[in-house]
Design a protein around this motif. Structure first.
Motif, PDB file in Angstrom:
ATOM      1  N   ASP B 245     -73.799  11.620  13.680  1.00 13.49           N
ATOM      2  CA  ASP B 245     -74.481  12.154  12.504  1.00 13.49           C
ATOM      3  C   ASP B 245     -74.946  10.986  11.638  1.00 13.49           C
ATOM      4  OD1 ASP B 245     -73.719  14.401   9.742  1.00 13.49           O
ATOM      5  OD2 ASP B 245     -75.539  14.082  10.887  1.00 13.49           O
ATOM      6  N   SER B 246     -75.985  11.208  10.844  1.00 12.88           N
ATOM      7  CA  SER B 246     -76.481  10.156   9.952  1.00 12.88           C
ATOM      8  C   SER B 246     -77.142  10.801   8.752  1.00 12.88           C
ATOM      9  CB  SER B 246     -77.471   9.261  10.685  1.00 12.88           C
ATOM     10  OG  SER B 246     -78.613   9.997  10.999  1.00 12.88           O
ATOM     11  N   LEU B 247     -77.219  10.030   7.651  1.00 13.37           N
ATOM     12  CA  LEU B 247     -77.935  10.484   6.448  1.00 13.37           C
ATOM     13  C   LEU B 247     -79.043   9.458   6.164  1.00 13.37           C
ATOM     14  CD1 LEU B 247     -75.165  11.923   4.106  1.00 13.37           C
ATOM     15  CD2 LEU B 247     -76.959  13.167   5.275  1.00 13.37           C
ATOM     16  N   CYS B 252     -74.907   5.176  11.045  1.00 10.90           N
ATOM     17  CA  CYS B 252     -74.594   6.463  11.640  1.00 10.90           C
ATOM     18  C   CYS B 252     -73.111   6.475  11.960  1.00 10.90           C
ATOM     19  CB  CYS B 252     -75.427   6.719  12.886  1.00 10.90           C
ATOM     20  SG  CYS B 252     -75.177   5.535  14.191  1.00 10.90           S
ATOM     21  N   VAL B 253     -72.567   7.664  12.082  1.00 15.41           N
ATOM     22  CA  VAL B 253     -71.140   7.811  12.359  1.00 15.41           C
ATOM     23  C   VAL B 253     -70.998   8.520  13.698  1.00 15.41           C
ATOM     24  CG1 VAL B 253     -70.927  10.011  11.121  1.00 15.41           C
ATOM     25  CG2 VAL B 253     -68.946   8.599  11.436  1.00 15.41           C
ATOM     26  N   THR B 254     -70.055   8.061  14.529  1.00 19.17           N
ATOM     27  CA  THR B 254     -69.842   8.700  15.826  1.00 19.17           C
ATOM     28  C   THR B 254     -68.364   9.007  16.010  1.00 19.17           C
ATOM     29  OG1 THR B 254     -69.561   6.559  16.863  1.00 19.17           O
ATOM     30  CG2 THR B 254     -71.733   7.550  17.013  1.00 19.17           C
ATOM     31  N   ARG B 263     -66.237   5.912  14.387  1.00 19.77           N
ATOM     32  CA  ARG B 263     -66.847   4.620  14.061  1.00 19.77           C
ATOM     33  C   ARG B 263     -68.111   4.801  13.251  1.00 19.77           C
ATOM     34  NH1 ARG B 263     -64.866   0.540  18.424  1.00 19.77           N
ATOM     35  NH2 ARG B 263     -63.254   1.841  19.317  1.00 19.77           N
ATOM     36  N   ILE B 264     -68.248   3.918  12.244  1.00 19.92           N
ATOM     37  CA  ILE B 264     -69.480   3.892  11.438  1.00 19.92           C
ATOM     38  C   ILE B 264     -70.231   2.665  11.901  1.00 19.92           C
ATOM     39  CG2 ILE B 264     -70.393   3.507   9.155  1.00 19.92           C
ATOM     40  CD1 ILE B 264     -68.973   5.651   8.236  1.00 19.92           C
ATOM     41  N   TRP B 265     -71.487   2.861  12.293  1.00 19.80           N
ATOM     42  CA  TRP B 265     -72.289   1.762  12.814  1.00 19.80           C
ATOM     43  C   TRP B 265     -73.246   1.299  11.732  1.00 19.80           C
ATOM     44  CZ3 TRP B 265     -70.933   0.456  17.728  1.00 19.80           C
ATOM     45  CH2 TRP B 265     -70.198   1.406  18.429  1.00 19.80           C
ATOM     46  N   LYS B 266     -73.093   0.061  11.319  1.00 22.39           N
ATOM     47  CA  LYS B 266     -74.011  -0.499  10.323  1.00 22.39           C
ATOM     48  C   LYS B 266     -75.076  -1.240  11.107  1.00 22.39           C
ATOM     49  CE  LYS B 266     -70.433  -1.624   7.017  1.00 22.39           C
ATOM     50  NZ  LYS B 266     -69.912  -2.759   6.291  1.00 22.39           N
ATOM     51  N   ILE B 267     -76.257  -0.607  11.219  1.00 21.85           N
ATOM     52  CA  ILE B 267     -77.253  -1.148  12.144  1.00 21.85           C
ATOM     53  C   ILE B 267     -77.861  -2.472  11.678  1.00 21.85           C
ATOM     54  CG2 ILE B 267     -79.532  -0.661  13.128  1.00 21.85           C
ATOM     55  CD1 ILE B 267     -77.600   2.273  12.987  1.00 21.85           C
ATOM     56  N   PRO B 268     -78.253  -2.617  10.405  1.00 21.70           N
ATOM     57  CA  PRO B 268     -78.845  -3.911  10.037  1.00 21.70           C
ATOM     58  C   PRO B 268     -77.859  -5.069  10.187  1.00 21.70           C
ATOM     59  CG  PRO B 268     -78.774  -2.429   8.153  1.00 21.70           C
ATOM     60  CD  PRO B 268     -78.249  -1.683   9.292  1.00 21.70           C
ATOM     61  N   CYS B 284     -66.109  16.750  17.266  1.00 22.45           N
ATOM     62  CA  CYS B 284     -67.288  17.007  16.442  1.00 22.45           C
ATOM     63  C   CYS B 284     -67.125  16.274  15.116  1.00 22.45           C
ATOM     64  CB  CYS B 284     -67.476  18.494  16.212  1.00 22.45           C
ATOM     65  SG  CYS B 284     -65.931  19.340  15.926  1.00 22.45           S
ATOM     66  N   ILE B 285     -68.266  15.887  14.524  1.00 20.74           N
ATOM     67  CA  ILE B 285     -68.223  15.140  13.267  1.00 20.74           C
ATOM     68  C   ILE B 285     -69.479  15.433  12.467  1.00 20.74           C
ATOM     69  CG2 ILE B 285     -69.292  13.071  14.241  1.00 20.74           C
ATOM     70  CD1 ILE B 285     -66.947  11.689  12.433  1.00 20.74           C
ATOM     71  N   GLN B 286     -69.340  15.467  11.128  1.00 22.72           N
ATOM     72  CA  GLN B 286     -70.505  15.646  10.251  1.00 22.72           C
ATOM     73  C   GLN B 286     -70.281  14.869   8.979  1.00 22.72           C
ATOM     74  OE1 GLN B 286     -72.630  19.209   9.031  1.00 22.72           O
ATOM     75  NE2 GLN B 286     -74.002  18.167  10.426  1.00 22.72           N
ATOM     76  N   LEU B 287     -71.362  14.338   8.443  1.00 22.25           N
ATOM     77  CA  LEU B 287     -71.278  13.612   7.178  1.00 22.25           C
ATOM     78  C   LEU B 287     -71.407  14.594   6.022  1.00 22.25           C
ATOM     79  CD1 LEU B 287     -73.517  10.546   7.974  1.00 22.25           C
ATOM     80  CD2 LEU B 287     -71.189  10.424   7.176  1.00 22.25           C
ATOM     81  N   ILE B 288     -70.548  14.428   4.985  1.00 19.37           N
ATOM     82  CA  ILE B 288     -70.635  15.282   3.804  1.00 19.37           C
ATOM     83  C   ILE B 288     -71.531  14.605   2.780  1.00 19.37           C
ATOM     84  CG2 ILE B 288     -69.325  16.544   2.094  1.00 19.37           C
ATOM     85  CD1 ILE B 288     -66.858  16.110   3.812  1.00 19.37           C
ATOM     86  N   ASN B 289     -71.283  13.333   2.511  1.00 18.76           N
ATOM     87  CA  ASN B 289     -72.230  12.534   1.729  1.00 18.76           C
ATOM     88  C   ASN B 289     -72.221  11.152   2.348  1.00 18.76           C
ATOM     89  OD1 ASN B 289     -69.898  11.305   0.746  1.00 18.76           O
ATOM     90  ND2 ASN B 289     -69.856  12.570  -1.086  1.00 18.76           N
TER      91      ASN B 289
END
Lengths: 212, 429
Positions: B245-247, B252-254, B263-268, B284-289
């Motif tokens: 999921d991503s905002l 993005c978070v997987t 894991r949270i992937w910080k792409i830059p 399953c996973i979802q971002l709240i904020n």
């Protein structure tokens, strides 16, 4: 080259510098001269002498609850450790403090059961040895020994030693076996068992009911 | 836009100051002047002043409120207290839309809340209209010979994503393919190959056309849909990736399945943050904020996570209860989680014949149950609408990833559950 102000953020150093040391201000040195300095000194010493006093704080206990940050570009090997397997560390009770001091009385009391096991094993092995002594293994050994003696005699006399073929050796062994069985009276039972076994084997070769 | 708002609030403050001064002077006058003189004067202006001042204070408060919300949203800590106003819906107003022949595996709602795209195990995609419940487009499964003319998936579709402007729809299947469709017409645009195993997670970055994809080959890939380009690959997971999921941030978070990590992937920065502390396989996973997420596992536990702590902030074990015979009680697997963006409402789904709604406490440190919505079957996907008006559940007779159980009484359908709010509450979204 044009002189420019180099940002101090790029010069953060990783070593702690004592506050007594005064650092030169490299903000207004041109890039070319900086590069020359770096090449002369090496990156680490350059950072140490030219960097700011503030060092990166060592990871303190306060940050142990934060998530672990890792590089995202390293490939992960396909096989991974699912269950942590620890190496079994062996301890030598002679030199281990956990075993305590050697006390002969206590030792004999607690490990006295090993003596009885040893005795039992010795008896079993002796019995097996007796059995083996009477069996053919000794006979065949005798056969071979007699053959060897014969060869040695012939060689001593000057005649060429001859060696029996395997099939000849087997024939001699079979003859010895029959003689032994006759002596002990078990010939009849042995022969009947052999006939039965052969009959079963031959039956397998015959065409069965199913194939009709 | 933000700057405009600041000057507006500053302007109001200046006006407010002037009013304050006037009122102060007026009050001094009223206190000290002789009563007879006051009676002769026309002091209605004072009352008018007060009313106007109140109005302005109210507006000022609203603007300040809005500014505060914006700041919190940017920081990623916005949590609108919506959950306490939500009421359990009547069973008769829940709409069931049938059209798929096999269990639904995933669904997405368009950003304007008008259309729903759903995909099922029969490899077809259906576009539904929310108001009427009609089927607008059906993309059937791809046939062997006609790959050029009629593009379609040939294996189970595991994940879908729609861009925040509603232009592109992306779908990933078990045949390692990602197909890009034009959302308005359901026309096939591009095919992204590169993954080496089933594609299990897809998400667009909000406000852009950058697509993140996660796969069973344990890698996360970044694509640009508008330019039909592959950007990069990120590694780190040690087991199949089950959700993504991503905002609006370039993160993005997987969820990593059996390796027990989120894991949270910080792409830059090309780095990852590793969170663990969940037992069982995280499914399953979802971002709240921007800084908090909710995940569900196959041991029945639901966890709330925050970016600053490596362990979950709140965990609810066996959220949907247990099933099975006396000695073999197994917890119900959590097959879907959903969260209303920037609020405290969380929904979880399993095959326990209901969808549970939860309220996350202050700072996401607690998770309390609110009520249950009865549904029949496996809840394979849950999504909240952007405005929080309704919740859509994708139901099936089987779990979306396999056929461990089969519920014969269930119908392969999508359920639109309207969420009523208590009367007299202004919707600030």
């Amino acid at each position: 080259m044009w002189g420019c102000r180099v940002g101090s953020a790029s010069r953060s150093c990783l070593l702690h510098i004592p506050s007594s040391l005064s650092l030169p201000d490299l903000s207004y040195v041109s890039f070319e001269e900086l590069l020359q300095m770096q090449n002369g000194m090496g990156m680490r010493t350059h950072r140490v002498t030219a960097g700011k006093k503030t060092a990166h704080p060592a990871p303190s206990r306060v940050f142990s609850f934060r998530p672990l940050e890792m590089s995202a570009k390293k490939r992960v090997p396909f096989l991974r450790r699912v269950v942590p397997v620890t190496k079994k560390v062996g301890r030598d009770p002679r030199f281990d403090d956990l075993s305590g001091e050697y006390n002969p009385e206590i030792f004999l009391k607690t490990y006295g059961f090993l003596d009885s096991i040893k005795k039992r094993e010795k008896e079993m092995v002796q019995k097996q040895l007796k059995k083996c002594r009477n069996s053919q293994a000794v006979l065949t050994g005798g056969l071979e020994l007699s053959l060897k003696r014969q060869q040695r005699e012939l060689a001593q006399q000057g005649k060429k030693p001859f060696y029996l073929k395997k099939s000849e050796k087997r024939k001699l062994e079979l003859a010895e076996k029959y003689a032994e069985l006759k002596r002990s009276g078990k010939l009849e039972s042995f022969l009947s068992k052999k006939r039965k076994r052969n009959a079963i084997k031959d039956k397998r070769r015959l065409p069965s009911q199913k194939s009709l | 836009m933000l700057q405009g708002r600041i000057t507006a609030s500053v302007g109001l403050n200046v006006a407010k100051l002037q009013d304050e001064v006037c009122r102060h002077l007026a009050s001094i006058l009223v206190d000290n002047a002789p009563a007879k003189w006051l009676q002769q004067q026309d002091l209605t202006f004072l009352v008018g002043e007060e009313e106007r001042a109140e109005e302005e204070a109210f507006e000022d408060g609203l603007v300040a409120e809005r500014l505060k919300e914006d700041v919190l949203e940017q920081k990623g800590r916005l949590q609108r207290p919506v959950a306490k106003d939500v009421q359990p819906p009547d069973p008769d107003i829940i709409r069931v839309l049938r059209g798929h022949q096999q269990p639904i595996t995933c669904l997405v709602i368009s950003p304007d809340d008008k259309f729903i795209f759903s995909a099922a195990k029969d490899c077809s995609i259906i576009k539904w209209e929310v108001e009427s419940g009609k089927r607008l487009c059906v993309v059937p499964r791809g046939k062997k010979g006609t790959e050029e003319q009629q593009a379609g998936h040939t294996a189970h579709i595991l994940c879908m994503a729609i861009s925040s402007d509603g232009k592109y729809l992306a779908t990933g299947d078990r045949n390692k393919l990602i197909m890009i469709w034009e959302a308005a017409t359901c026309k096939h645009l591009y095919k992204f190959t590169g993954h080496r195993d089933a594609v299990s997670g897809l998400s667009f970055q909000k406000g852009t056309h950058q697509l993140y994809s996660a796969s069973h080959d344990r890698s996360v890939k970044v694509w640009n849909v508008a330019e039909n380009a592959y950007i990069e690959t990120l590694f780190g997971h040690q087991d199949v990736i089950t959700g993504l999921d991503s905002l609006s941030r370039e993160c993005c978070v997987t969820s990593g399945g059996r390796d027990g990590t989120v894991r949270i992937w910080k792409i830059p920065e090309e780095s990852q943050l590793v969170f663990y502390g969940h037992q069982g396989s995280i499914d399953c996973i979802q971002l709240i904020n921007e800084e908090h997420m909710v995940s569900g596992a196959d041991d029945g536990s639901v966890a709330l996570w925050g970016l600053t702590k490596k362990k979950p902030l709140a965990v609810v074990r066996q959220a949907h209860g247990t099933h099975g015979s006396h000695s073999l009680q197994q917890p119900y697997w959590i097959s879907a989680v959903a969260a209303l963006l920037n609020s405290d409402l969380v929904a979880t789904g399993s095959h326990s014949a209901n969808v549970k709604l939860w309220k996350s406490g202050e700072g996401f440190r607690k998770l309390e149950p609110l009520f249950d919505i009865p549904v029949v079957g496996f809840v394979n996907s849950l999504k909240f609408s952007a405005a929080g008006d309704f919740l859509v559940a994708g139901l099936g007779q089987e779990h979306r990833l396999g056929r461990w159980w089969r519920i014969k009484e269930a119908k392969n359908s999508i359920c639109i559950i309207p969420l009523k709010r208590k009367a007299g509450v202004a919707d600030s979204s």
